[in-house]
Design an enzyme around this catalytic site. Structure first.
Site, short mmCIF file in Angstrom:
data_model
loop_
_atom_site.label_atom_id
_atom_site.label_comp_id
_atom_site.label_asym_id
_atom_site.label_seq_id
_atom_site.Cartn_x
_atom_site.Cartn_y
_atom_site.Cartn_z
N SER A 180 0.86 -1.15 0.01
CA SER A 180 0.00 -0.11 0.00
C SER A 180 0.91 1.16 -0.10
O SER A 180 2.00 1.05 0.75
CB SER A 180 -0.83 -0.05 1.19
OG SER A 180 -1.60 -1.21 1.32
N THR A 197 -3.89 2.22 1.90
CA THR A 197 -4.09 3.52 1.35
C THR A 197 -5.41 4.00 1.39
O THR A 197 -5.84 5.12 1.56
CB THR A 197 -3.51 3.73 -0.37
OG1 THR A 197 -2.13 3.03 -0.41
CG2 THR A 197 -3.52 5.20 -0.78
N ALA A 198 -6.51 3.03 1.54
CA ALA A 198 -7.75 3.28 1.42
C ALA A 198 -8.04 4.22 2.99
O ALA A 198 -8.85 5.31 2.91
CB ALA A 198 -8.58 2.08 1.29
N HIS A 202 -10.64 -3.74 -3.60
CA HIS A 202 -10.89 -4.83 -4.42
C HIS A 202 -12.14 -4.95 -4.87
O HIS A 202 -12.92 -3.88 -5.29
CB HIS A 202 -10.34 -6.17 -3.75
CG HIS A 202 -9.10 -5.95 -3.09
ND1 HIS A 202 -7.95 -5.36 -3.88
CD2 HIS A 202 -8.48 -6.70 -1.71
CE1 HIS A 202 -6.84 -5.76 -3.02
NE2 HIS A 202 -7.14 -6.26 -2.04
#
Length: 280
Positions: free
Chosen positions: A61, A113-114, A152
């Site tokens: 990430s 990163t989300a 995803h």
């Protein structure tokens, strides 16, 4: 013949990563002087392993990059970029951004990163509970959390569970900055030496191009890693995250990475690490 140098290549067991490394994983393309050993683990585990410098090459990430940048360099190829789309916050009913700030949100990991992007959008320290990414939709549907941060293929299937999108972080980021949202990247360990760092990076770029050139076969290979997806949905998902950005970040992609890192540092989520160096 001289022994080949073993390169442990960590990536997630997801259709986009499987697609990207199709040529190398199946032996359909020449691996050169390297023996690539594919290590398939979820991104949270790969982030943690990168913190310990365990693998020579790994998907991570981008949230994790500032913590591993001393030992790893970021490859200019292999990124997952949300170009006007990205991780989403979903719920049973529509909430505004202001309402989301006070709700309990299931997240797929504190190093994703989300989560970094959501923290920039909602403010650092919003109420969250960490759940495996593939359990979040069920968790929200059953009412255990007010909302869920999905990554995803959940981005394509959340409506099947009667949920609605409250905030698409990729769209929000694009409207706010005019830039795509960089999510994941590939890093290579600096101690391999300049020659190997450059050669392995070129080989991985070759692998991505090979998959794009043999798309149907590569998607079929990636389908083995697609949860609850038919070939059309898998192809759509792969197209979202393996594209021109994956071959090279380009000037806008590089700007996007530096902007994300700067904004994350500004709210105290990550150490300052810009300007980011890209290996080509």
């Amino acid at each position: 013949m001289a022994d080949k140098l073993t390169i442990q290549l960590g990536h997630s067991p997801d259709p986009d990563d499987a697609f990207m490394f199709y040529g190398l994983a199946t032996g359909k393309m020449d691996s050169g002087p390297y023996n690539f050993v594919h290590i398939l683990q979820d991104i949270q585990t790969l982030n943690e392993r990168a913190m310990k410098s365990e693998l020579e090459v790994s998907a991570i990430s981008l949230h994790a990059y500032p913590y591993v940048s001393k030992n790893y360099a970021l490859m200019a190829c292999g990124c997952s970029m949300g170009d006007g789309y990205g991780p989403m916050i979903v719920a049973k009913k529509p909430y505004t951004v202001e309402e989301l700030k006070n709700l309990r949100i299931a997240i797929p990991g504190t190093m994703t990163t989300a989560f970094l992007a959501a923290s920039i959008a909602l403010g650092k320290g919003f109420k969250n509970v960490v759940k495996p990414f593939d359990e979040i939709l069920d968790y929200v549907e059953k009412g255990h959390a007010d909302a869920g941060l999905i990554i995803h293929e959940g981005q394509l299937t959340y409506q099947n569970q009667g949920l609605v999108c409250c905030l698409d972080l990729g769209k929000w980021w694009m409207e706010r900055t005019g830039l795509p949202l960089p999510l994941g990247g590939n890093v290579i360990r600096r101690d391999l030496g300049t020659e190997n760092v450059l050669a392995v990076t070129r080989k991985l770029k070759e692998s991505i191009q090979f998959s794009l050139d043999h798309r149907a076969e590569a998607v079929k290979h990636a389908l083995k890693y697609a949860r609850d997806m038919n070939v059309e949905l898998a192809d759509e998902f792969v197209g979202m995250y393996v594209n021109k950005w994956t071959l090279d970040y380009g000037p806008r992609g590089r700007e996007a990475v530096n902007r994300l890192m700067d904004e994350g540092a500004a709210i105290g989520m990550i150490p300052k690490c810009t300007p980011v160096e890209f290996i080509e």
